[in-house]
Design a protein around this motif. Structure first.
Motif, PDB file in Angstrom:
ATOM      1  N   ALA A  10       0.738  -1.324  -0.080  1.00 15.78           N
ATOM      2  CA  ALA A  10      -0.138  -0.068   0.132  1.00 15.78           C
ATOM      3  C   ALA A  10       0.940   1.214  -0.038  1.00 15.78           C
ATOM      4  CB  ALA A  10      -0.868   0.031   1.238  1.00 15.78           C
ATOM      5  N   GLY A  11       0.479   2.081  -0.823  1.00 18.30           N
ATOM      6  CA  GLY A  11       1.076   3.665  -1.000  1.00 18.30           C
ATOM      7  C   GLY A  11       0.075   4.671  -0.791  1.00 18.30           C
ATOM      8  N   SER A  12       0.511   6.202  -0.735  1.00 13.81           N
ATOM      9  CA  SER A  12      -0.312   7.002  -0.540  1.00 13.81           C
ATOM     10  C   SER A  12      -1.411   7.133  -1.294  1.00 13.81           C
ATOM     11  CB  SER A  12       0.729   8.165  -0.386  1.00 13.81           C
ATOM     12  OG  SER A  12       1.340   8.480  -1.594  1.00 13.81           O
ATOM     13  N   SER A  13      -1.181   6.710  -2.638  1.00 10.56           N
ATOM     14  CA  SER A  13      -2.252   6.892  -3.680  1.00 10.56           C
ATOM     15  C   SER A  13      -2.411   5.595  -4.584  1.00 10.56           C
ATOM     16  CB  SER A  13      -1.698   7.862  -4.765  1.00 10.56           C
ATOM     17  OG  SER A  13      -0.393   7.552  -5.374  1.00 10.56           O
ATOM     18  N   SER A  14      -1.893   4.495  -4.042  1.00 10.21           N
ATOM     19  CA  SER A  14      -2.423   3.379  -4.753  1.00 10.21           C
ATOM     20  C   SER A  14      -2.076   1.962  -3.727  1.00 10.21           C
ATOM     21  CB  SER A  14      -1.439   3.074  -6.012  1.00 10.21           C
ATOM     22  OG  SER A  14       0.012   2.848  -5.632  1.00 10.21           O
ATOM     23  N   ILE A  15      -2.729   1.249  -4.097  1.00 13.12           N
ATOM     24  CA  ILE A  15      -2.383  -0.158  -3.560  1.00 13.12           C
ATOM     25  C   ILE A  15      -2.080  -1.070  -4.580  1.00 13.12           C
ATOM     26  CG2 ILE A  15      -3.250  -2.126  -2.043  1.00 13.12           C
ATOM     27  CD1 ILE A  15      -5.003  -0.225  -0.521  1.00 13.12           C
ATOM     28  N   LYS A  16      -1.035  -1.754  -4.504  1.00 12.91           N
ATOM     29  CA  LYS A  16      -0.568  -2.902  -5.476  1.00 12.91           C
ATOM     30  C   LYS A  16      -0.846  -4.236  -4.614  1.00 12.91           C
ATOM     31  CE  LYS A  16       3.470  -1.214  -5.998  1.00 12.91           C
ATOM     32  NZ  LYS A  16       4.950  -1.160  -6.636  1.00 12.91           N
ATOM     33  N   PHE A  17      -1.099  -5.297  -5.381  1.00 12.42           N
ATOM     34  CA  PHE A  17      -1.551  -6.565  -4.652  1.00 12.42           C
ATOM     35  C   PHE A  17      -1.135  -7.565  -5.497  1.00 12.42           C
ATOM     36  CE2 PHE A  17      -5.678  -5.112  -6.584  1.00 12.42           C
ATOM     37  CZ  PHE A  17      -5.767  -6.131  -7.332  1.00 12.42           C
ATOM     38  N   LYS A  18      -0.897  -8.957  -5.093  1.00 15.46           N
ATOM     39  CA  LYS A  18      -0.731 -10.073  -5.929  1.00 15.46           C
ATOM     40  C   LYS A  18      -1.221 -11.149  -5.003  1.00 15.46           C
ATOM     41  CE  LYS A  18       3.414  -8.857  -8.585  1.00 15.46           C
ATOM     42  NZ  LYS A  18       4.583  -8.906  -8.886  1.00 15.46           N
ATOM     43  N   LEU A  19      -1.824 -12.109  -5.927  1.00 20.07           N
ATOM     44  CA  LEU A  19      -2.014 -13.590  -5.304  1.00 20.07           C
ATOM     45  C   LEU A  19      -1.299 -14.610  -5.981  1.00 20.07           C
ATOM     46  CD1 LEU A  19      -4.281 -14.928  -3.639  1.00 20.07           C
ATOM     47  CD2 LEU A  19      -5.470 -15.487  -5.646  1.00 20.07           C
ATOM     48  N   TYR A  20      -0.823 -15.208  -4.805  1.00 17.79           N
ATOM     49  CA  TYR A  20       0.328 -16.482  -5.200  1.00 17.79           C
ATOM     50  C   TYR A  20      -0.145 -17.767  -5.008  1.00 17.79           C
ATOM     51  CZ  TYR A  20       4.029 -12.523  -5.298  1.00 17.79           C
ATOM     52  OH  TYR A  20       4.676 -11.489  -5.443  1.00 17.79           O
TER      53      TYR A  20
END
Length: 405
Positions: A10-20
């Protein structure tokens, strides 16, 4: 039912995510996505492991006003896709571990409270790192969550690298040079060891150049020093952050200009760096393509400061064997890499212009005294490895009936 692991960055203007997908100690990306533009033009995008688009959905700024809303939206979208799998846990990037945490840690009430106390040390990041943790705890309180720290990789520094020239009592109270971007440095140093073990065993500088920028000096894969220190403001100029600054400037702004601490903080975190120098943009791509002299100044300033930091670390390391570029600018901006290399020619660094232009893995020219690499970073991959390792060390406890998010 196959095991899966979810990672949130999570960042200030975005949330990156991955499912492994998890097979023993092996991890395979099943879904990679992001919800960016939080608070302005939010958009959820995700692809499967083969690169096929799974979702492209726009939201209003009112619907996704902050990371809290973003994590709910991500959870609502991805939950049905996990129904046929066994979710063993969630790993998170947390920027600041303070003086307490030098390794990944399972999150409970006490840990979360302690991490909240570090918000003043990383106000741009820490709060937004913790919001998704709270959302997932609210939705699935029995789901194991693990915090992985950007500061942890640097905790083996010798004390001389951690100290400011301040009284010992402040150091003992936690006022010290922590360093950041550790998950990125750990991943890249691991990749370098696989690519070139001889280079990785020597004196290496990794330049993590993006909207947040720093450099790290490593010997045999271990961090020796970093340009960032007590907070993520220090060191190199960044997209909107100032980098190294005479502390007297802060006193001047408060005492002579009448600015409040909050106003100074906003200036240094949000209106400085490339944005402040150019008055145009914090985006290096826009600055490089601009004909404005202010844009050229910002680019030249950035490249000079990066080169100076690398040269400084040759003293720390007693020489230099290899230079690695990573993160958005480091991985994709051939002009920036070329300008930095030109300033380091006195160290014997020469780039192959064609290889540099195509962002090749190895970009040093034949005859260069230093090896130079471009290695894409993968913070989510590092978080996944740490999370899987910690849950495994707990004896598989997390694999016994953990629910979906």
């Amino acid at each position: 039912m196959s095991d899966v692991l979810f990672v949130v960055n999570a960042g200030s203007s975005s949330i990156k995510f991955k499912l492994y997908g998890v097979e023993g100690d092996q991890l395979e990306v099943m879904i990679a996505g992001a919800l960016d533009g939080i608070g302005t033009r939010p958009r959820l995008r995700a692809r499967d492991g083969a690169g096929q688009t799974l979702v492209e959905e726009d939201f209003t700024a009112q619907e996704i006003a902050g990371p809290h809303d973003a994590q709910h939206a991500i959870g609502d979208w991805i939950t049905p896709l996990i129904d046929d799998h066994h979710l063993i846990g969630v790993g998170h990037r947390v920027v600041h571990g303070g003086p307490d945490y030098s390794h990944p840690v399972r999150i409970d009430d006490a840990v979360l409270a302690r991490l909240e106390s570090f918000i003043p040390l990383a106000p741009l990041h820490q709060l937004t790192n913790l919001d998704p943790i709270r959302v997932i705890r609210q939705r699935r309180p029995d789901l194991p969550q693990v915090a992985c720290f950007d500061t942890a990789f640097h905790r083996g520094h010798p004390e001389i690298a951690d100290r400011f020239a301040l009284p010992r009592a402040l150091y003992d109270d936690g006022v010290r040079r922590y360093g950041f971007h550790g998950l990125s440095y750990e991943y890249v140093s691991t990749k370098l060891r696989a690519i070139d073990p001889q280079a990785a065993a020597g004196a290496v500088v990794i330049a993590h150049l993006g909207s947040g920028a720093s450099a790290c000096a490593l010997r045999d894969g271990a961090s020796q020093d970093s340009t960032m220190s007590f907070t993520a403001l220090d060191g190199l100029p960044m997209g909107t952050r100032c980098g190294a600054l005479d502390a007297g400037v802060v006193l001047h702004l408060i005492e002579q200009k009448g600015m409040s601490p909050a106003e100074v903080g906003h200036l240094l975190y949000h209106d400085s760096g490339l944005k402040g120098l150019s008055g145009i943009s914090s985006d290096m791509r826009e600055l490089i393509s601009s004909d404005a002299p202010e844009a050229a100044l910002a680019v030249d300033y950035f490249c000079l400061k990066v080169a100076q930091a690398i040269a400084q670390f040759t003293v720390t390391l007693g020489g230099l064997d290899a230079l690695v570029f990573t993160a958005g600018i480091g991985e994709r901006s051939a002009p920036v890499r070329a300008r930095i290399a030109e300033r380091l020619a006195f160290l014997g660094l020469q780039l192959d212009a064609d290889e540099n232009e195509r962002n090749a893995l190895r970009i040093d020219a034949c005859g260069s005294s230093l090896r130079a690499f471009v290695i894409p970073t993968d913070e989510e991959g590092m978080i996944a490895r740490h999370t899987l390792g910690l849950l495994g060390d707990e004896g598989g406890e997390a694999r016994q009936g953990a629910p979906r998010p």
